[in-house]
Design an enzyme around this catalytic site. Structure first.
Site, PDB file in Angstrom:
ATOM      1  N   ASP A  12     -10.121 -20.197  -5.944  1.00 29.39           N
ATOM      2  CA  ASP A  12     -10.945 -21.198  -6.612  1.00 29.39           C
ATOM      3  C   ASP A  12     -10.593 -22.610  -6.147  1.00 29.39           C
ATOM      4  OD1 ASP A  12     -12.862 -22.102  -8.393  1.00 29.39           O
ATOM      5  OD2 ASP A  12     -11.469 -22.211 -10.073  1.00 29.39           O
ATOM      6  N   HIS A  50     -15.015 -24.724   1.932  1.00 22.64           N
ATOM      7  CA  HIS A  50     -15.113 -23.281   2.174  1.00 22.64           C
ATOM      8  C   HIS A  50     -14.521 -22.914   3.531  1.00 22.64           C
ATOM      9  CE1 HIS A  50     -17.337 -22.893  -1.464  1.00 22.64           C
ATOM     10  NE2 HIS A  50     -18.430 -23.486  -1.018  1.00 22.64           N
ATOM     11  N   SER A  63     -18.881 -13.757  -5.887  1.00 24.94           N
ATOM     12  CA  SER A  63     -19.219 -13.070  -7.128  1.00 24.94           C
ATOM     13  C   SER A  63     -20.713 -12.837  -7.234  1.00 24.94           C
ATOM     14  CB  SER A  63     -18.739 -13.891  -8.334  1.00 24.94           C
ATOM     15  OG  SER A  63     -19.637 -14.950  -8.601  1.00 24.94           O
ATOM     16  N   LEU A  92     -10.494 -15.352 -16.106  1.00 27.01           N
ATOM     17  CA  LEU A  92     -10.747 -14.287 -15.136  1.00 27.01           C
ATOM     18  C   LEU A  92     -12.108 -14.402 -14.457  1.00 27.01           C
ATOM     19  CD1 LEU A  92      -9.248 -11.054 -16.718  1.00 27.01           C
ATOM     20  CD2 LEU A  92      -8.614 -12.127 -14.571  1.00 27.01           C
ATOM     21  N   SER A  93     -13.060 -15.049 -15.112  1.00 20.75           N
ATOM     22  CA  SER A  93     -14.389 -15.237 -14.518  1.00 20.75           C
ATOM     23  C   SER A  93     -15.010 -13.929 -14.030  1.00 20.75           C
ATOM     24  CB  SER A  93     -14.324 -16.258 -13.371  1.00 20.75           C
ATOM     25  OG  SER A  93     -13.974 -17.530 -13.852  1.00 20.75           O
ATOM     26  N   LEU A 103      -1.232  -2.792   4.994  1.00 21.78           N
ATOM     27  CA  LEU A 103      -1.896  -3.481   3.900  1.00 21.78           C
ATOM     28  C   LEU A 103      -3.366  -3.064   3.791  1.00 21.78           C
ATOM     29  CD1 LEU A 103      -1.949  -5.930   1.825  1.00 21.78           C
ATOM     30  CD2 LEU A 103      -2.722  -7.300   3.773  1.00 21.78           C
TER      31      LEU A 103
END
Length: 248
Positions: free
Chosen positions: A18, A35, A63, A193-194, A129
């Site tokens: 964020d 960004h 999102s 948490l959005s 990973l």
């Protein structure tokens, strides 16, 4: 400079990235520059997570609510994701990183969907990973899709309603097969948490850092891991439990 070691390493770290726009505004730059600088932070964080021995790193990339942003900003965000995959996928593959994408795919255009599927396919056998990219992701939407899937099975007679359990719900989520996050980090000083991993975060540790995402560094990441290592995780019981102790 040797890589720092930690007494306790979380198996799964999730990050809400964020503050890109505010980072740019603070410097008198267009939001798109924030960004773009944020992509550099993504690269550094993926490397730092792998070096620390973390097995799963989930990044909240886009999102399901982000579509409401101005069309030009959405276009730039999508362009950056495409560029990241095209530019960095080969390097991630060489580093034995597996890419996994979570989120609703039905409404995605073929150009972005094909890139995401290709990234998963090309890296599916990698064993280091696992980089989980949350794209077009919203936790309430994810849970609703899981419930609809279970409802269809009940309606078809393949499942009894009374047999639905947390484990069965978990298996229908986008994150099926991925352990719940031990640690969730959010940058920019916001403390919410959005709509991110609401089900999976039941026993996650939370760390909120004031820095905007473009300024997120290996040092800030290490500080968060040290804070995590100092936490007592009891999962509702009385005896503290840890994620993964080094040397065990």
């Amino acid at each position: 400079m040797s890589e720092r070691t930690f007494l306790t390493v979380p198996e799964h770290v999730a990050i809400i990235m964020d503050g890109n726009g505010r980072w740019a505004k603070q410097r008198g730059l267009p939001r798109t520059m924030g960004h773009r600088k944020g992509v550099d932070a993504v690269r550094e964080t993926v490397r730092a997570a792998g070096d620390a021995g973390i097995k799963y790193l989930t990044l909240f990339a886009f999102s399901s609510e982000n579509w409401r942003r101005p069309e030009t900003e959405v276009s730039d965000l999508l362009g950056l994701l495409k560029a990241f995959i095209r530019r960095d996928l080969a390097e991630l593959h060489r580093q034995n990183v597996r890419v996994k994408v979570i989120g609703d795919r039905l409404s995605l255009k073929s150009d972005i969907l094909d890139l995401l599927v290709d990234a998963e396919e090309r890296t599916k056998s990698n064993t280091a990973l696992t980089l989980v990219i949350a794209f077009n992701y919203g936790s309430r939407d994810e849970i609703a899709r899981a419930m609809a899937s279970l409802a269809r099975d009940v309606e078809a007679g393949r499942l009894r309603a009374q047999d639905i359990s947390p484990a069965l719900i978990n298996a229908r989520l986008d994150t099926a097969g991925i352990p719940d996050p031990d640690l969730i980090i959010r940058t920019s000083g916001e403390e919410r948490l959005s709509n991110f991993l609401l089900w999976q975060a039941a026993y996650s540790e939370f760390i909120f850092v004031p820095e905007y995402w473009p300024d997120f560094s290996r040092e800030i990441f290490h500080s968060a891991l040290e804070t995590f290592a100092s936490r007592d995780r009891r999962f509702g019981g009385l005896v503290a439990q840890t994620a993964a102790a080094v040397g065990t």
